[in-house]
Design a protein around this motif. Sequence first.
Motif, PDB file in Angstrom:
ATOM      1  N   GLN A  51      -0.955  13.509  -4.295  1.00 14.59           N
ATOM      2  CA  GLN A  51      -1.197  13.503  -2.844  1.00 14.59           C
ATOM      3  C   GLN A  51      -0.142  15.018  -2.210  1.00 14.59           C
ATOM      4  O   GLN A  51       1.127  15.347  -2.767  1.00 14.59           O
ATOM      5  N   LYS A  52      -0.836  14.897  -0.570  1.00 17.35           N
ATOM      6  CA  LYS A  52      -0.072  16.156  -0.538  1.00 17.35           C
ATOM      7  C   LYS A  52       0.237  15.788   1.016  1.00 17.35           C
ATOM      8  O   LYS A  52      -0.123  14.879   1.481  1.00 17.35           O
ATOM      9  N   THR A  53       0.477  16.437   1.868  1.00 15.15           N
ATOM     10  CA  THR A  53       1.114  16.547   3.482  1.00 15.15           C
ATOM     11  C   THR A  53       1.387  17.864   3.953  1.00 15.15           C
ATOM     12  O   THR A  53       2.261  18.340   3.225  1.00 15.15           O
ATOM     13  N   THR A  54       1.643  17.161   4.805  1.00 16.41           N
ATOM     14  CA  THR A  54       2.021  19.087   6.135  1.00 16.41           C
ATOM     15  C   THR A  54       3.495  18.074   7.105  1.00 16.41           C
ATOM     16  O   THR A  54       3.531  17.391   7.394  1.00 16.41           O
ATOM     17  N   LEU A  55       4.419  18.859   6.271  1.00 14.56           N
ATOM     18  CA  LEU A  55       5.451  18.436   7.520  1.00 14.56           C
ATOM     19  C   LEU A  55       6.075  19.629   8.491  1.00 14.56           C
ATOM     20  O   LEU A  55       5.537  20.912   8.134  1.00 14.56           O
ATOM     21  N   SER A  56       6.999  19.656   9.144  1.00 13.07           N
ATOM     22  CA  SER A  56       7.006  20.909  10.096  1.00 13.07           C
ATOM     23  C   SER A  56       8.902  20.992   9.786  1.00 13.07           C
ATOM     24  O   SER A  56       9.476  20.490   9.753  1.00 13.07           O
ATOM     25  N   VAL A  57       9.143  22.522   9.759  1.00 16.84           N
ATOM     26  CA  VAL A  57      10.754  22.490   9.790  1.00 16.84           C
ATOM     27  C   VAL A  57      11.211  22.800  10.708  1.00 16.84           C
ATOM     28  O   VAL A  57      10.921  22.998  12.353  1.00 16.84           O
ATOM     29  N   LEU A  58      12.591  21.760  10.636  1.00 14.74           N
ATOM     30  CA  LEU A  58      13.474  21.524  11.760  1.00 14.74           C
ATOM     31  C   LEU A  58      14.785  22.640  11.836  1.00 14.74           C
ATOM     32  O   LEU A  58      15.264  22.527  10.890  1.00 14.74           O
ATOM     33  N   SER A  59      14.481  22.806  12.085  1.00 18.23           N
ATOM     34  CA  SER A  59      15.367  24.322  12.669  1.00 18.23           C
ATOM     35  C   SER A  59      17.561  23.272  12.072  1.00 18.23           C
ATOM     36  O   SER A  59      17.671  22.202  11.972  1.00 18.23           O
ATOM     37  N   SER A  60      18.262  24.088  11.570  1.00 18.80           N
ATOM     38  CA  SER A  60      19.150  23.744  11.301  1.00 18.80           C
ATOM     39  C   SER A  60      20.375  23.225  12.604  1.00 18.80           C
ATOM     40  O   SER A  60      21.520  22.197  11.937  1.00 18.80           O
ATOM     41  N   HIS A  61      20.179  23.717  13.644  1.00 20.14           N
ATOM     42  CA  HIS A  61      20.986  23.200  14.486  1.00 20.14           C
ATOM     43  C   HIS A  61      20.279  21.968  14.580  1.00 20.14           C
ATOM     44  O   HIS A  61      21.321  20.833  14.658  1.00 20.14           O
ATOM     45  N   GLU A  62      19.337  21.953  15.046  1.00 21.83           N
ATOM     46  CA  GLU A  62      18.562  20.331  14.633  1.00 21.83           C
ATOM     47  C   GLU A  62      19.046  19.178  13.813  1.00 21.83           C
ATOM     48  O   GLU A  62      19.066  18.338  13.799  1.00 21.83           O
ATOM     49  N   CYS A  63      18.858  19.811  13.048  1.00 20.56           N
ATOM     50  CA  CYS A  63      18.965  19.345  11.599  1.00 20.56           C
ATOM     51  C   CYS A  63      20.392  18.401  11.677  1.00 20.56           C
ATOM     52  O   CYS A  63      20.974  17.458  11.166  1.00 20.56           O
ATOM     53  N   GLU A  64      21.597  19.270  12.045  1.00 26.85           N
ATOM     54  CA  GLU A  64      23.012  19.515  11.619  1.00 26.85           C
ATOM     55  C   GLU A  64      22.926  18.093  12.967  1.00 26.85           C
ATOM     56  O   GLU A  64      24.038  16.890  13.011  1.00 26.85           O
ATOM     57  N   TYR A  65      22.500  18.059  14.104  1.00 27.84           N
ATOM     58  CA  TYR A  65      22.441  16.735  15.024  1.00 27.84           C
ATOM     59  C   TYR A  65      22.191  15.423  14.643  1.00 27.84           C
ATOM     60  O   TYR A  65      22.215  14.911  15.039  1.00 27.84           O
ATOM     61  N   LYS A  66      20.791  15.585  14.031  1.00 31.20           N
ATOM     62  CA  LYS A  66      20.065  14.919  13.904  1.00 31.20           C
ATOM     63  C   LYS A  66      20.816  13.727  12.345  1.00 31.20           C
ATOM     64  O   LYS A  66      20.611  12.909  12.633  1.00 31.20           O
ATOM     65  N   ALA A  67      21.224  14.195  11.572  1.00 32.11           N
ATOM     66  CA  ALA A  67      21.528  14.069  10.348  1.00 32.11           C
ATOM     67  C   ALA A  67      22.872  14.890   9.291  1.00 32.11           C
ATOM     68  O   ALA A  67      22.869  14.153   8.586  1.00 32.11           O
ATOM     69  N   GLY A  68      23.368  15.889  10.398  1.00 34.75           N
ATOM     70  CA  GLY A  68      25.035  15.817   9.264  1.00 34.75           C
ATOM     71  C   GLY A  68      24.306  17.465   8.222  1.00 34.75           C
ATOM     72  O   GLY A  68      25.144  17.256   7.821  1.00 34.75           O
ATOM     73  N   TYR A  69      23.025  18.038   8.249  1.00 37.66           N
ATOM     74  CA  TYR A  69      22.506  18.659   7.489  1.00 37.66           C
ATOM     75  C   TYR A  69      22.680  20.189   7.721  1.00 37.66           C
ATOM     76  O   TYR A  69      21.120  20.975   6.726  1.00 37.66           O
ATOM     77  N   GLY A  70      22.705  20.454   8.373  1.00 41.45           N
ATOM     78  CA  GLY A  70      23.268  22.195   9.206  1.00 41.45           C
ATOM     79  C   GLY A  70      23.279  23.042   7.924  1.00 41.45           C
ATOM     80  O   GLY A  70      23.402  24.397   9.047  1.00 41.45           O
ATOM     81  N   TYR A  71      23.486  22.751   6.929  1.00 39.91           N
ATOM     82  CA  TYR A  71      24.129  23.412   5.632  1.00 39.91           C
ATOM     83  C   TYR A  71      22.683  25.327   5.878  1.00 39.91           C
ATOM     84  O   TYR A  71      22.334  25.193   5.863  1.00 39.91           O
TER      85      TYR A  71
END
Length: 261
Positions: free
Chosen positions: A171-191
Amino acid sequence: MAVTRIIALATIMAISHVCGTIAAPQGRILEGENAAAGEFPWVASVRVDNAHVAVGSIISQYHILTSAQGVSELGSTPISSSRVSVRVGSINQFAGGQIVSASSILIHPSFGNFLHNIAIITLAEPLSFTDRIASIAWDTSELNETLADGINVLLAGWGLQLSGASPYRLQKTTLSVLSSHECEYKAGYGYESALCLNHGVNQGIGRGDEGAGVVFNHTLVGVASFFFGAGGTEFPDVSCRTAYYSDWILNNVDPALAYLK
């Protein structure tokens, strides 16, 4: 930031299953599409005791890059290589292509707590490249500015579907990159080591998709690591950024690949 990360980790721990010494999040490529034969020639099914456990990417005739959790016995200690093989050259995880045994497995020494979830499988014999078996270059840039917020990337895998069934076809899919800043804000993973991926509800990676290559512009830019909950939640999926691990990869694969640095 610290509080956010603690909350995120606590959430995962509460809803994940155990793999090795840490809880391993589950997931699936949700709402994906069937891949065509030869469309992703670098994709491999990583198998333990001949059962699919993760996705891998061919990076040389002898090496597969995958997730650590699928081949971990305990932390950075891998399971016996005699139990591990890969199926290459087929979009069917159960048939076709070629089964090749592993000769050794190397897990990143800092693997743990969902971070540095990356491993290198060295094969017992070299792959013969064809139109359905080929390697993919990986990103070696320290700062890849092209991977900006919102950039689309491709993934392919055999993770469980919404029904809980394991698909026979890639199976294939397309996702989009989330900036480190946004990832930190949404999930705490802006490493710095993480590449976060945004998706819609009921979309994203899942159990069996760990290790799937995140591809942009025909280049491997990430290795799928984990997702939150049962997958397809409001939280982003997290992958390991290959550029961050470039030196480690280069130090542990064929010297002939040094030109990639």
